[in-house]
Design a protein around this motif. Structure first.
Motif, PDB file in Angstrom:
ATOM      1  N   GLU A 145       0.976  -0.808   0.193  1.00  0.00           N
ATOM      2  CA  GLU A 145      -0.034  -0.110  -0.128  1.00  0.00           C
ATOM      3  C   GLU A 145       0.913   1.084  -0.439  1.00  0.00           C
ATOM      4  O   GLU A 145      -0.085   2.181  -0.699  1.00  0.00           O
ATOM      5  N   ALA A 146       1.877   1.368   0.694  1.00  0.00           N
ATOM      6  CA  ALA A 146       3.059   2.856   0.745  1.00  0.00           C
ATOM      7  C   ALA A 146       3.618   2.654  -0.493  1.00  0.00           C
ATOM      8  O   ALA A 146       3.981   3.580  -1.145  1.00  0.00           O
ATOM      9  N   SER A 147       3.679   1.299  -1.551  1.00  0.00           N
ATOM     10  CA  SER A 147       4.399   1.776  -2.476  1.00  0.00           C
ATOM     11  C   SER A 147       3.771   2.285  -3.759  1.00  0.00           C
ATOM     12  O   SER A 147       4.645   2.665  -4.616  1.00  0.00           O
ATOM     13  N   ARG A 148       2.425   2.864  -3.798  1.00  0.00           N
ATOM     14  CA  ARG A 148       1.818   3.265  -4.631  1.00  0.00           C
ATOM     15  C   ARG A 148       2.589   4.923  -5.128  1.00  0.00           C
ATOM     16  O   ARG A 148       2.059   4.789  -6.186  1.00  0.00           O
ATOM     17  N   LEU A 149       3.239   5.487  -4.627  1.00  0.00           N
ATOM     18  CA  LEU A 149       3.991   6.344  -4.378  1.00  0.00           C
ATOM     19  C   LEU A 149       5.224   6.754  -5.271  1.00  0.00           C
ATOM     20  O   LEU A 149       5.629   7.501  -6.133  1.00  0.00           O
ATOM     21  N   LEU A 150       5.998   4.933  -5.855  1.00  0.00           N
ATOM     22  CA  LEU A 150       6.918   5.209  -6.074  1.00  0.00           C
ATOM     23  C   LEU A 150       6.978   5.502  -7.732  1.00  0.00           C
ATOM     24  O   LEU A 150       5.745   4.882  -8.481  1.00  0.00           O
ATOM     25  N   ARG A 151       7.563   5.495  -8.115  1.00  0.00           N
ATOM     26  CA  ARG A 151       8.236   6.849  -9.682  1.00  0.00           C
ATOM     27  C   ARG A 151       9.174   5.270 -10.216  1.00  0.00           C
ATOM     28  O   ARG A 151      10.127   5.006  -9.158  1.00  0.00           O
ATOM     29  N   PRO A 152       8.885   4.966 -11.540  1.00  0.00           N
ATOM     30  CA  PRO A 152      10.001   3.899 -12.318  1.00  0.00           C
ATOM     31  C   PRO A 152      11.191   5.212 -12.564  1.00  0.00           C
ATOM     32  O   PRO A 152      11.719   3.913 -12.649  1.00  0.00           O
ATOM     33  N   TYR A 153      11.607   5.975 -12.260  1.00  0.00           N
ATOM     34  CA  TYR A 153      13.319   6.133 -12.736  1.00  0.00           C
ATOM     35  C   TYR A 153      14.236   6.143 -10.775  1.00  0.00           C
ATOM     36  O   TYR A 153      13.308   7.412 -10.369  1.00  0.00           O
ATOM     37  N   HIS A 154      14.853   6.072 -11.051  1.00  0.00           N
ATOM     38  CA  HIS A 154      15.710   6.362  -9.863  1.00  0.00           C
ATOM     39  C   HIS A 154      17.199   6.929 -10.232  1.00  0.00           C
ATOM     40  O   HIS A 154      18.127   6.575 -10.392  1.00  0.00           O
ATOM     41  N   PRO A 155      16.831   8.195  -9.459  1.00  0.00           N
ATOM     42  CA  PRO A 155      18.174   8.747  -9.659  1.00  0.00           C
ATOM     43  C   PRO A 155      19.598   8.682  -9.520  1.00  0.00           C
ATOM     44  O   PRO A 155      20.601   8.426  -9.874  1.00  0.00           O
ATOM     45  N   GLY A 156      19.265   8.254  -7.670  1.00  0.00           N
ATOM     46  CA  GLY A 156      20.376   7.303  -7.169  1.00  0.00           C
ATOM     47  C   GLY A 156      21.520   6.540  -8.080  1.00  0.00           C
ATOM     48  O   GLY A 156      22.435   6.736  -8.016  1.00  0.00           O
ATOM     49  N   LEU A 157      20.451   5.778  -8.766  1.00  0.00           N
ATOM     50  CA  LEU A 157      21.049   4.603  -9.430  1.00  0.00           C
ATOM     51  C   LEU A 157      21.467   4.841 -10.891  1.00  0.00           C
ATOM     52  O   LEU A 157      21.827   4.076 -11.870  1.00  0.00           O
ATOM     53  N   ASP A 158      20.536   5.560 -11.517  1.00  0.00           N
ATOM     54  CA  ASP A 158      20.947   5.984 -12.409  1.00  0.00           C
ATOM     55  C   ASP A 158      19.641   5.062 -13.342  1.00  0.00           C
ATOM     56  O   ASP A 158      19.886   4.846 -14.227  1.00  0.00           O
ATOM     57  N   VAL A 159      18.854   4.401 -13.210  1.00  0.00           N
ATOM     58  CA  VAL A 159      18.020   3.036 -14.226  1.00  0.00           C
ATOM     59  C   VAL A 159      16.526   3.002 -13.479  1.00  0.00           C
ATOM     60  O   VAL A 159      16.061   3.432 -11.838  1.00  0.00           O
TER      61      VAL A 159
END
Length: 315
Positions: free
Chosen positions: A62-76
Protein backbone atom coordinates in the motif's frame (compact mmCIF):
# COMPACT_ATOMS: atom_id res chain seq x y z
CA UNK A 1 11.79 -10.39 -26.68
CA UNK A 2 8.73 -8.59 -25.29
CA UNK A 3 9.42 -5.22 -23.68
CA UNK A 4 8.95 -5.24 -19.89
CA UNK A 5 5.51 -4.28 -18.70
CA UNK A 6 5.71 -1.55 -16.07
CA UNK A 7 3.44 0.02 -13.47
CA UNK A 8 -0.04 1.37 -14.06
CA UNK A 9 0.13 4.87 -15.62
CA UNK A 10 -0.54 7.30 -12.76
CA UNK A 11 -1.66 9.98 -15.24
CA UNK A 12 -4.61 7.74 -16.12
CA UNK A 13 -5.31 5.92 -12.86
CA UNK A 14 -4.74 7.88 -9.63
CA UNK A 15 -2.16 6.37 -7.30
CA UNK A 16 -4.77 5.80 -4.60
CA UNK A 17 -6.92 3.69 -6.96
CA UNK A 18 -6.56 0.22 -8.41
CA UNK A 19 -5.09 -3.03 -7.09
CA UNK A 20 -2.33 -2.66 -4.49
CA UNK A 21 0.45 -4.65 -6.08
CA UNK A 22 3.98 -3.55 -5.25
CA UNK A 23 4.64 -0.20 -6.98
CA UNK A 24 1.43 -0.87 -8.99
CA UNK A 25 3.31 -3.43 -11.08
CA UNK A 26 1.66 -6.29 -12.97
CA UNK A 27 1.03 -9.59 -11.24
CA UNK A 28 3.39 -12.41 -12.12
CA UNK A 29 0.57 -14.24 -13.93
CA UNK A 30 0.07 -11.20 -16.20
CA UNK A 31 3.56 -11.35 -17.75
CA UNK A 32 5.42 -13.98 -19.80
CA UNK A 33 8.23 -14.21 -17.27
CA UNK A 34 9.67 -12.17 -14.39
CA UNK A 35 13.34 -11.29 -14.01
CA UNK A 36 12.57 -9.96 -10.52
CA UNK A 37 9.55 -10.94 -8.44
CA UNK A 38 8.33 -9.19 -5.31
CA UNK A 39 6.71 -11.73 -3.02
CA UNK A 40 5.05 -11.35 0.38
CA UNK A 41 5.22 -13.72 3.33
CA UNK A 42 2.53 -12.78 5.89
CA UNK A 43 4.03 -14.72 8.81
CA UNK A 44 4.97 -13.65 12.35
CA UNK A 45 4.81 -16.82 14.43
CA UNK A 46 8.54 -16.58 15.15
CA UNK A 47 8.48 -13.26 17.00
CA UNK A 48 9.67 -12.90 20.60
CA UNK A 49 8.02 -9.58 21.51
CA UNK A 50 5.41 -7.58 19.59
CA UNK A 51 3.45 -9.49 16.92
CA UNK A 52 1.88 -8.01 13.79
CA UNK A 53 4.45 -8.45 11.01
CA UNK A 54 2.02 -10.83 9.28
CA UNK A 55 0.35 -7.63 8.06
CA UNK A 56 3.64 -6.21 6.77
CA UNK A 57 3.38 -7.26 3.11
CA UNK A 58 0.02 -5.59 2.56
CA UNK A 59 1.16 -2.41 4.35
CA UNK A 60 4.35 -2.16 2.31
CA UNK A 61 2.47 -2.72 -0.94
CA UNK A 62 0.00 0.00 0.00
CA UNK A 63 2.83 2.40 0.86
CA UNK A 64 4.57 1.63 -2.44
CA UNK A 65 1.85 3.32 -4.53
CA UNK A 66 3.88 6.54 -4.68
CA UNK A 67 7.07 4.96 -6.02
CA UNK A 68 8.08 6.20 -9.45
CA UNK A 69 9.78 4.42 -12.36
CA UNK A 70 13.19 6.21 -12.48
CA UNK A 71 15.80 5.83 -9.73
CA UNK A 72 18.14 8.85 -9.99
CA UNK A 73 20.53 7.61 -7.29
CA UNK A 74 21.35 4.48 -9.33
CA UNK A 75 20.56 6.00 -12.74
CA UNK A 76 18.26 3.16 -13.68
CA UNK A 77 14.63 2.72 -14.66
CA UNK A 78 14.25 -0.71 -13.07
CA UNK A 79 10.84 -1.49 -14.53
CA UNK A 80 12.13 -0.78 -18.06
CA UNK A 81 15.47 -2.53 -17.63
CA UNK A 82 13.96 -5.83 -16.48
CA UNK A 83 10.54 -7.36 -16.00
CA UNK A 84 9.48 -6.87 -12.40
CA UNK A 85 6.21 -8.39 -11.20
CA UNK A 86 4.32 -8.98 -7.97
CA UNK A 87 4.11 -12.70 -7.14
CA UNK A 88 1.52 -12.25 -4.40
CA UNK A 89 1.85 -13.88 -0.99
CA UNK A 90 3.14 -17.30 0.02
CA UNK A 91 0.52 -18.83 2.32
CA UNK A 92 2.40 -20.53 5.17
CA UNK A 93 1.14 -22.32 8.28
CA UNK A 94 0.78 -19.77 11.11
CA UNK A 95 0.70 -22.50 13.80
CA UNK A 96 3.64 -24.72 12.78
CA UNK A 97 6.91 -22.83 12.28
CA UNK A 98 8.86 -25.81 10.92
CA UNK A 99 6.16 -26.49 8.32
CA UNK A 100 6.04 -22.78 7.43
CA UNK A 101 9.82 -22.76 6.86
CA UNK A 102 9.59 -25.82 4.60
CA UNK A 103 6.65 -24.38 2.64
CA UNK A 104 8.46 -21.10 2.02
CA UNK A 105 11.65 -22.86 0.96
CA UNK A 106 9.69 -24.84 -1.62
CA UNK A 107 7.78 -21.81 -2.88
CA UNK A 108 10.94 -19.70 -3.17
CA UNK A 109 12.77 -22.47 -5.03
CA UNK A 110 9.86 -22.81 -7.47
CA UNK A 111 9.81 -19.06 -8.14
CA UNK A 112 13.59 -18.97 -8.65
CA UNK A 113 13.76 -22.05 -10.88
CA UNK A 114 13.51 -20.06 -14.11
CA UNK A 115 16.17 -17.55 -13.10
CA UNK A 116 13.82 -15.14 -11.32
CA UNK A 117 15.40 -13.23 -8.43
CA UNK A 118 13.29 -12.43 -5.39
CA UNK A 119 12.71 -9.43 -3.20
CA UNK A 120 10.66 -10.80 -0.32
CA UNK A 121 8.55 -8.71 2.03
CA UNK A 122 7.93 -10.17 5.49
CA UNK A 123 6.78 -11.21 7.84
CA UNK A 124 9.25 -11.76 10.67
CA UNK A 125 12.93 -12.59 10.25
CA UNK A 126 12.39 -16.34 10.57
CA UNK A 127 11.67 -16.29 6.83
CA UNK A 128 15.31 -15.46 5.97
CA UNK A 129 16.43 -19.05 6.61
CA UNK A 130 14.30 -20.77 3.94
CA UNK A 131 15.04 -17.94 1.50
CA UNK A 132 18.78 -18.42 2.04
CA UNK A 133 18.38 -22.17 1.54
CA UNK A 134 16.67 -21.53 -1.80
CA UNK A 135 19.30 -18.98 -2.85
CA UNK A 136 22.14 -21.36 -1.99
CA UNK A 137 20.50 -24.12 -4.01
CA UNK A 138 20.73 -21.88 -7.07
CA UNK A 139 24.05 -20.11 -6.43
CA UNK A 140 25.99 -22.11 -3.84
CA UNK A 141 26.83 -20.63 -0.41
CA UNK A 142 26.11 -16.90 -0.56
CA UNK A 143 27.61 -13.82 1.02
CA UNK A 144 25.24 -12.22 3.50
CA UNK A 145 24.76 -8.55 4.27
CA UNK A 146 22.38 -8.29 7.22
CA UNK A 147 20.93 -4.94 8.32
CA UNK A 148 19.44 -5.18 11.81
CA UNK A 149 19.54 -3.85 15.35
CA UNK A 150 20.04 -7.45 16.49
CA UNK A 151 22.50 -10.23 15.64
CA UNK A 152 19.87 -12.93 14.97
CA UNK A 153 22.49 -15.60 15.61
CA UNK A 154 21.11 -16.88 18.90
CA UNK A 155 20.85 -20.64 19.32
CA UNK A 156 17.32 -21.20 20.62
CA UNK A 157 14.53 -19.25 22.28
CA UNK A 158 12.37 -21.16 24.76
CA UNK A 159 13.90 -24.26 23.20
CA UNK A 160 12.74 -23.31 19.69
CA UNK A 161 15.33 -23.61 16.91
CA UNK A 162 13.38 -21.57 14.37
CA UNK A 163 12.56 -18.03 15.50
CA UNK A 164 13.24 -14.54 14.23
CA UNK A 165 16.36 -14.44 16.44
CA UNK A 166 18.00 -17.62 15.11
CA UNK A 167 17.94 -17.71 11.28
CA UNK A 168 21.58 -16.89 10.64
CA UNK A 169 23.00 -19.39 13.14
CA UNK A 170 20.92 -22.07 11.44
CA UNK A 171 22.11 -20.84 8.03
CA UNK A 172 25.77 -21.06 9.09
CA UNK A 173 25.19 -24.54 10.56
CA UNK A 174 23.53 -25.70 7.34
CA UNK A 175 26.35 -24.43 5.13
CA UNK A 176 24.22 -22.12 3.00
CA UNK A 177 26.37 -19.06 3.81
CA UNK A 178 29.89 -18.21 2.67
CA UNK A 179 31.51 -17.62 6.06
CA UNK A 180 34.27 -15.51 4.50
CA UNK A 181 31.73 -12.79 3.65
CA UNK A 182 29.21 -12.27 6.44
CA UNK A 183 28.37 -8.81 7.77
CA UNK A 184 25.90 -7.25 10.17
CA UNK A 185 25.15 -3.52 9.85
CA UNK A 186 23.30 -1.38 12.39
CA UNK A 187 23.79 -3.58 15.46
CA UNK A 188 23.11 -1.80 18.74
CA UNK A 189 21.44 -2.10 22.11
CA UNK A 190 21.91 -4.44 25.08
CA UNK A 191 22.73 -8.14 24.70
CA UNK A 192 22.18 -11.11 26.98
CA UNK A 193 25.95 -11.50 27.50
CA UNK A 194 29.31 -10.81 25.84
CA UNK A 195 29.16 -14.45 24.71
CA UNK A 196 26.59 -13.38 22.10
CA UNK A 197 29.29 -11.35 20.33
CA UNK A 198 31.91 -14.07 20.80
CA UNK A 199 29.64 -16.72 19.27
CA UNK A 200 28.77 -14.39 16.41
CA UNK A 201 32.44 -13.73 15.69
CA UNK A 202 33.23 -17.47 15.67
CA UNK A 203 30.57 -17.95 12.99
CA UNK A 204 32.46 -15.50 10.78
CA UNK A 205 30.38 -12.34 11.07
CA UNK A 206 31.83 -8.86 10.93
CA UNK A 207 29.88 -6.19 12.78
CA UNK A 208 29.30 -2.57 11.76
CA UNK A 209 27.37 -0.92 14.58
CA UNK A 210 25.01 2.00 14.11
CA UNK A 211 27.62 4.12 15.92
CA UNK A 212 30.23 2.99 13.37
CA UNK A 213 27.98 4.24 10.56
CA UNK A 214 27.62 7.60 12.32
CA UNK A 215 31.38 7.98 12.86
CA UNK A 216 32.72 6.48 9.61
CA UNK A 217 30.03 7.66 7.19
CA UNK A 218 28.12 5.76 4.56
CA UNK A 219 30.75 5.93 1.80
CA UNK A 220 33.46 4.34 3.94
CA UNK A 221 31.07 1.70 5.27
CA UNK A 222 29.83 0.82 1.77
CA UNK A 223 33.39 0.51 0.47
CA UNK A 224 34.36 -1.82 3.35
CA UNK A 225 31.27 -3.97 2.77
CA UNK A 226 31.95 -4.23 -0.98
CA UNK A 227 35.52 -5.33 -0.26
CA UNK A 228 34.30 -8.03 2.15
CA UNK A 229 31.69 -9.26 -0.34
CA UNK A 230 34.10 -9.36 -3.28
CA UNK A 231 32.64 -11.04 -6.36
CA UNK A 232 30.57 -13.55 -4.41
CA UNK A 233 26.82 -13.98 -4.96
CA UNK A 234 25.20 -11.72 -2.38
CA UNK A 235 22.01 -11.96 -0.38
CA UNK A 236 20.80 -8.85 1.49
CA UNK A 237 18.45 -9.15 4.47
CA UNK A 238 16.97 -5.96 5.92
CA UNK A 239 15.17 -5.95 9.25
CA UNK A 240 13.41 -2.60 9.31
CA UNK A 241 14.35 -2.20 12.99
CA UNK A 242 17.86 -1.35 11.75
CA UNK A 243 16.29 2.11 11.49
CA UNK A 244 15.86 4.25 14.57
CA UNK A 245 12.31 4.16 15.98
CA UNK A 246 12.05 7.81 14.91
CA UNK A 247 12.14 6.53 11.33
CA UNK A 248 10.50 3.12 11.80
CA UNK A 249 8.27 2.89 14.88
CA UNK A 250 6.15 0.10 13.40
CA UNK A 251 8.26 -2.91 14.23
CA UNK A 252 8.33 -5.71 16.78
CA UNK A 253 11.58 -5.10 18.70
CA UNK A 254 12.54 -1.40 18.45
CA UNK A 255 15.93 -0.21 19.74
CA UNK A 256 17.06 3.39 20.27
CA UNK A 257 20.07 4.76 18.40
CA UNK A 258 19.48 3.34 14.94
CA UNK A 259 20.26 4.36 11.38
CA UNK A 260 18.33 7.02 9.56
CA UNK A 261 16.42 5.98 6.47
CA UNK A 262 18.83 8.14 4.44
CA UNK A 263 21.85 6.24 5.79
CA UNK A 264 20.30 2.86 5.04
CA UNK A 265 19.33 3.78 1.49
CA UNK A 266 22.75 5.28 0.73
CA UNK A 267 24.58 2.19 1.99
CA UNK A 268 22.34 0.03 -0.19
CA UNK A 269 23.05 2.21 -3.23
CA UNK A 270 26.74 1.76 -2.53
CA UNK A 271 26.32 -1.93 -3.37
CA UNK A 272 25.81 -1.22 -7.08
CA UNK A 273 28.03 -3.61 -9.00
CA UNK A 274 27.74 -6.45 -6.48
CA UNK A 275 26.27 -9.75 -7.67
CA UNK A 276 22.98 -9.44 -5.80
CA UNK A 277 20.97 -12.67 -6.07
CA UNK A 278 18.11 -12.00 -3.65
CA UNK A 279 16.91 -9.91 -0.74
CA UNK A 280 14.26 -9.48 1.90
CA UNK A 281 12.72 -6.67 3.95
CA UNK A 282 11.14 -7.89 7.17
CA UNK A 283 9.59 -7.01 10.54
CA UNK A 284 7.19 -4.24 9.48
CA UNK A 285 4.36 -4.34 12.05
CA UNK A 286 1.70 -1.85 10.91
CA UNK A 287 -0.23 -1.81 14.20
CA UNK A 288 2.65 0.16 15.77
CA UNK A 289 3.23 2.41 12.77
CA UNK A 290 2.43 6.13 12.62
CA UNK A 291 1.45 7.88 9.40
CA UNK A 292 2.80 4.84 7.48
CA UNK A 293 6.36 5.94 8.32
CA UNK A 294 7.70 2.41 8.64
CA UNK A 295 5.81 1.05 5.65
CA UNK A 296 6.97 3.97 3.48
CA UNK A 297 10.59 3.41 4.56
CA UNK A 298 10.29 -0.33 3.85
CA UNK A 299 8.74 0.30 0.43
CA UNK A 300 11.69 2.52 -0.52
CA UNK A 301 14.15 -0.11 0.74
CA UNK A 302 12.39 -2.73 -1.39
CA UNK A 303 12.45 -0.36 -4.39
CA UNK A 304 16.20 0.18 -3.97
CA UNK A 305 16.73 -3.59 -3.77
CA UNK A 306 14.67 -4.11 -6.94
CA UNK A 307 16.72 -1.37 -8.62
CA UNK A 308 19.99 -2.99 -7.54
CA UNK A 309 18.77 -6.29 -9.00
CA UNK A 310 17.88 -4.49 -12.22
CA UNK A 311 21.40 -3.07 -12.40
CA UNK A 312 22.81 -6.57 -11.77
CA UNK A 313 20.60 -8.12 -14.47
CA UNK A 314 21.55 -5.40 -16.99
CA UNK A 315 25.22 -6.22 -16.61
Amino acid sequence: MTEPRGPVDSSRVPRFAGPATFARLPRVDEVERADVAVVGVPFDSGVSYRPGARFGPSAVREASRLLRPYHPGLDVSPFEAVQVADAGDVAVNPFDIREAVETLEGAASALMAGGTRLVTIGGDHTIALPLLRAAAREHGPVALLHFDAHLDTWDTYFGAEYTHGTPFRRAVEEGVLDTEALSHVGIRGPLYAKKDLDDDHRMGFGVVTSADVMRRGVDEVSAALRERIGGRPLYVSVDIDVLDPAHAPGTGTPEAGGLTSRELLEILRGLAGCDLVGADVVEVAPAYDHAEMTAVAASHVAYDLVSLLAVTEKH
